[in-house]
Design a protein around this motif. Structure first.
Motif, PDB file in Angstrom:
ATOM      1  N   MET A  42      22.299 -82.979 -34.844  1.00 36.65           N
ATOM      2  CA  MET A  42      22.014 -84.286 -34.255  1.00 36.65           C
ATOM      3  C   MET A  42      21.634 -84.191 -32.780  1.00 36.65           C
ATOM      4  SD  MET A  42      25.238 -86.139 -36.164  1.00 36.65           S
ATOM      5  CE  MET A  42      24.996 -87.849 -35.703  1.00 36.65           C
ATOM      6  N   GLY A  43      21.940 -83.044 -32.161  1.00 35.33           N
ATOM      7  CA  GLY A  43      21.616 -82.857 -30.755  1.00 35.33           C
ATOM      8  C   GLY A  43      22.491 -83.662 -29.816  1.00 35.33           C
ATOM      9  N   ILE A  44      23.740 -83.884 -30.214  1.00 29.13           N
ATOM     10  CA  ILE A  44      24.662 -84.645 -29.380  1.00 29.13           C
ATOM     11  C   ILE A  44      26.002 -83.921 -29.317  1.00 29.13           C
ATOM     12  CG2 ILE A  44      23.567 -86.863 -29.889  1.00 29.13           C
ATOM     13  CD1 ILE A  44      25.787 -87.453 -31.880  1.00 29.13           C
ATOM     14  N   ALA A  45      26.809 -84.285 -28.338  1.00 29.68           N
ATOM     15  CA  ALA A  45      28.138 -83.699 -28.205  1.00 29.68           C
ATOM     16  C   ALA A  45      29.125 -84.428 -29.115  1.00 29.68           C
ATOM     17  CB  ALA A  45      28.604 -83.786 -26.752  1.00 29.68           C
ATOM     18  N   ALA A  46      30.215 -83.764 -29.419  1.00 29.93           N
ATOM     19  CA  ALA A  46      31.220 -84.351 -30.316  1.00 29.93           C
ATOM     20  C   ALA A  46      31.720 -85.711 -29.833  1.00 29.93           C
ATOM     21  CB  ALA A  46      32.377 -83.383 -30.506  1.00 29.93           C
ATOM     22  N   PRO A  47      32.011 -85.888 -28.525  1.00 30.67           N
ATOM     23  CA  PRO A  47      32.476 -87.219 -28.090  1.00 30.67           C
ATOM     24  C   PRO A  47      31.452 -88.317 -28.376  1.00 30.67           C
ATOM     25  CG  PRO A  47      32.990 -85.578 -26.420  1.00 30.67           C
ATOM     26  CD  PRO A  47      32.106 -84.896 -27.411  1.00 30.67           C
ATOM     27  N   SER A  48      30.163 -87.993 -28.229  1.00 27.59           N
ATOM     28  CA  SER A  48      29.128 -88.988 -28.514  1.00 27.59           C
ATOM     29  C   SER A  48      29.073 -89.305 -30.005  1.00 27.59           C
ATOM     30  CB  SER A  48      27.762 -88.472 -28.048  1.00 27.59           C
ATOM     31  OG  SER A  48      27.728 -88.310 -26.654  1.00 27.59           O
TER      32      SER A  48
END
Length: 205
Positions: A42-48
């Motif tokens: 997804m190209g995002i960090a876990a918190p996002s």
């Protein structure tokens, strides 16, 4: 005076991220897909991910809804649009051969394959997918019963058995697609499956 926006603006497109999650679950299944796999795809960090979609199970539930809306609607359309039960089921199987082998996306059906080899920890997810498959079987049976009532099929037709046969063929086609079987071969499977249907007297004038 301009009002200040609260919170940080989202730095990614949610629909694009959801589609990437969908493809990841579709390719690898629910159990084998980790949060790390999802954030990488997804190209995002876990918190996002957690902020936008919740936990893995909640994200998967949204993925399944998106999958049915975008890729699985051919079943409902065929059942609703075709004038006969035979025509509807035949169209479902023919279109499955196309959908399950479409280039550029994972083969097979996410709803059929996503919970294969799931552990007891994923029992809720497994049961939800099983219920969706059972709903399709009931829809097939209902359409077949309508065909019997219309005189298209013999009165002694076992609608539920024929519906379960159809569902079994669909599930087999999905697995065959994942094994690399192509569209033409699956179309031949669909045609063969329709040959077992009972011959009926046709609609009474």
């Amino acid at each position: 005076m301009a009002t200040r926006q609260r919170g940080r603006p989202r730095s990614f497109d949610r629909d694009t991220a959801l589609e990437k999650a969908l493809r990841t679950f579709w390719e690898h299944g629910y159990e084998a897909t980790s949060i790390a796999d999802l954030t990488r795809a997804m190209g995002i960090a876990a918190p996002s991910l957690y902020a936008a979609f919740g936990d893995k199970k909640t994200l998967f539930e949204e993925v399944v809804e998106a999958y049915v809306r975008q890729y699985g609607g051919f079943i409902g359309r065929a059942l609703a649009e075709e004038p006969t039960a035979r025509g509807a089921i035949g169209r479902v199987l023919r279109e499955a051969a196309v959908e399950y082998t479409e280039p550029g996306r994972p083969p097979g059906c996410l709803v059929i394959n996503a919970a294969v080899n799931a552990t007891p920890a994923s029992a809720e997810v497994t049961e939800a997918l099983r219920a969706m498959r059972e709903e399709n079987t009931r829809a097939f049976a209902s359409r077949i019963r309508a065909g019997v009532a219309a005189g298209e099929l013999p009165e002694d037709t076992d609608a539920l058995a024929l519906a379960r046969f159809t569902a079994s063929v669909l599930q087999g086609m999905s697995q065959q697609a994942r094994d690399g079987v192509g569209r033409e071969e699956l179309e031949a499977v669909a045609a063969t499956a329709m040959r077992v249907w009972p011959e009926g007297p046709g609609r009474t004038p």
